[in-house]
Design a protein around this motif. Structure first.
Motif, mmCIF file in Angstrom:
data_model
loop_
_atom_site.group_PDB
_atom_site.id
_atom_site.type_symbol
_atom_site.label_atom_id
_atom_site.label_comp_id
_atom_site.label_asym_id
_atom_site.label_seq_id
_atom_site.Cartn_x
_atom_site.Cartn_y
_atom_site.Cartn_z
ATOM 1 N N PRO A 290 0.834 -1.205 0.000
ATOM 2 C CA PRO A 290 0.000 0.000 0.000
ATOM 3 C C PRO A 290 0.874 1.263 0.000
ATOM 4 O O PRO A 290 1.996 1.259 0.493
ATOM 5 C CB PRO A 290 -0.789 -0.122 1.304
ATOM 6 N N HIS A 291 0.298 2.324 -0.544
ATOM 7 C CA HIS A 291 1.040 3.586 -0.678
ATOM 8 C C HIS A 291 1.544 4.098 0.674
ATOM 9 O O HIS A 291 2.671 4.581 0.785
ATOM 10 C CB HIS A 291 0.122 4.642 -1.326
ATOM 11 N N GLU A 292 0.710 3.973 1.711
ATOM 12 C CA GLU A 292 1.104 4.495 3.030
ATOM 13 C C GLU A 292 2.298 3.726 3.607
ATOM 14 O O GLU A 292 3.132 4.297 4.323
ATOM 15 C CB GLU A 292 -0.072 4.471 4.013
ATOM 16 N N ILE A 293 2.409 2.425 3.305
ATOM 17 C CA ILE A 293 3.564 1.640 3.773
ATOM 18 C C ILE A 293 4.828 2.088 3.044
ATOM 19 O O ILE A 293 5.904 2.218 3.642
ATOM 20 C CB ILE A 293 3.319 0.126 3.557
ATOM 21 N N LEU A 294 4.677 2.344 1.749
ATOM 22 C CA LEU A 294 5.820 2.813 0.968
ATOM 23 C C LEU A 294 6.333 4.146 1.511
ATOM 24 O O LEU A 294 7.551 4.349 1.664
ATOM 25 C CB LEU A 294 5.422 2.952 -0.500
ATOM 26 N N LEU A 295 5.415 5.043 1.838
ATOM 27 C CA LEU A 295 5.797 6.344 2.390
ATOM 28 C C LEU A 295 6.457 6.179 3.760
ATOM 29 O O LEU A 295 7.414 6.891 4.090
ATOM 30 C CB LEU A 295 4.580 7.261 2.508
ATOM 31 N N LYS A 296 5.939 5.229 4.545
ATOM 32 C CA LYS A 296 6.518 4.991 5.866
ATOM 33 C C LYS A 296 7.942 4.468 5.752
ATOM 34 O O LYS A 296 8.836 4.870 6.503
ATOM 35 C CB LYS A 296 5.655 3.989 6.638
ATOM 36 N N VAL A 297 8.159 3.560 4.775
ATOM 37 C CA VAL A 297 9.500 3.024 4.541
ATOM 38 C C VAL A 297 10.447 4.140 4.134
ATOM 39 O O VAL A 297 11.576 4.242 4.639
ATOM 40 C CB VAL A 297 9.468 1.925 3.452
ATOM 41 N N ILE A 298 9.987 4.998 3.216
ATOM 42 C CA ILE A 298 10.829 6.111 2.757
ATOM 43 C C ILE A 298 11.151 7.052 3.904
ATOM 44 O O ILE A 298 12.278 7.543 4.038
ATOM 45 C CB ILE A 298 10.121 6.872 1.608
ATOM 46 N N ASP A 299 10.159 7.273 4.765
ATOM 47 C CA ASP A 299 10.366 8.182 5.898
ATOM 48 C C ASP A 299 11.416 7.650 6.862
ATOM 49 O O ASP A 299 12.080 8.423 7.555
ATOM 50 C CB ASP A 299 9.034 8.382 6.634
ATOM 51 N N GLU A 300 11.567 6.338 6.904
ATOM 52 C CA GLU A 300 12.539 5.735 7.821
ATOM 53 C C GLU A 300 13.937 5.593 7.208
ATOM 54 O O GLU A 300 14.872 5.128 7.870
ATOM 55 C CB GLU A 300 12.041 4.356 8.265
#
Length: 339
Positions: A311-321
């Protein structure tokens, strides 16, 4: 020794004058180089001849292989200095004797120098911090009591250009030239090597905030102040002492960043670090620049289409980390594709 005290006094004066000339030549590289040579030479003759430099005679500076061996054996057995330091002191004296021979004060044949064996040295294994750690230190440097802005910018400048602290402290405003769309930085580094770097105009404008009437960019900052600052910053950020982090480590962090940003171009990093040998450059790079597993193993263990399935939100969370370096590389790639 000469039987005539006046002749001995004359020879002593002549030797000391030529030693001072030798040190002045070293000062042309830097005052630190001169002081290092002077200290090393003083220590040698104090042990071997039990004399200060100003009292040395022609007889005193006509040394033998035994003199060098006695010096090396004494300090190695007593473990007062590291092998690297002992080698440096011996090298300084050998350089002086070669100079004095040209000046006709050393009469002996120096071919025995080939028998003065260097002690084995351990390579400095300074740790490599992450870019995020260095950026954190830069902000914490603003809490320093003395010249906090200068210290912050010195840390960032070292990370950006990869130059050594000695070269940074010698840097003058006249060494920085604004050209078409970029800023050129040039100067003299270790072993009298010239360096050339580019920094952004925005970073140059930041540097200008500390420019007053000073000739040097980092006016009022000394090597001791930098070393003391690093000890405080490491304590504040809980750096494990076993990592052996020093200010020079920031240069390694800068080199590792360039390696990743250039897609693994070792030559580009070699130029940035000013190394003659790419093997030395490899030592500077963080071990994490290479995968623990090979390409085939990595491909087999990870779904290469996974980023498309989450999901898009998981991808963003990964990038944020991701680390600041990884985010930069990602944004750089996006920017290149947009262009």
């Amino acid at each position: 020794m000469s039987a005539n005290p006046k002749v001995e006094e004359l020879h002593s004066y002549e030797v000391f004058e030529q030693i001072k000339r030798f040190l002045i030549k070293k000062e042309q590289k830097s005052m630190g180089t001169r002081k290092s040579y002077e200290t090393d030479i003083k220590i040698f003759f104090k042990l071997i001849k039990n004399k200060e430099l100003q009292f040395l005679t022609k007889e005193d500076v006509n040394l033998t292989l035994d003199d060098f061996e006695d010096f090396i054996n004494y300090y190695q057995q007593n473990k007062i200095y590291s092998n690297k330091t002992i080698n440096r002191k011996v090298s300084a004296v050998k350089g002086l004797l070669k100079y004095l021979k040209v000046k006709k004060l050393v009469e002996d044949d120096l071919s025995y120098f080939s028998e003065v064996t260097s002690l084995p040295e351990k390579r400095n294994s300074y740790g490599i911090p992450t870019v995020d750690e260095v950026l954190k230190w830069a902000e914490l440097a603003l809490l320093e009591t003395h010249k906090p802005k200068e210290k912050r910018l010195l840390i960032l400048f070292s990370l950006d250009t990869c130059i050594r602290k000695s070269a940074a402290l010698r840097l003058k405003w006249s060494d920085i030239v604004l050209q078409d769309g970029y800023v050129k930085v040039s100067g003299i580094d270790k072993r009298n090597k010239e360096f050339r770097h580019e920094i952004s105009e925005s970073f140059y404008n930041e540097l200008l905030t500390i420019k007053h009437d000073s000739e040097h960019v980092f006016e009022g900052i000394t090597v001791d102040m930098i070393d003391g600052m690093m000890e405080r910053l490491k304590l504040k950020t809980n750096i494990d002492p076993n990592r052996n982090i020093v200010f020079h480590s920031i240069r390694k962090a800068g080199g590792t960043f360039r390696y990743k940003a250039s897609g693994g171009d070792i030559i580009a990093v070699q130029r940035a670090l000013g190394h003659s040998d790419p093997k030395i450059t490899e030592i500077y790079l963080d071990e994490t620049t290479s995968n623990a597993m090979g390409a085939v193993s990595s491909i087999n263990n990870i779904d290469k289409e996974l980023f498309k399935k989450v999901p898009h939100e998981i991808l963003l969370k990964v990038i944020d980390e991701l680390s600041q370096t990884e985010k930069y590389l990602l944004n750089k790639k996006i920017n290149d594709l947009i262009k």
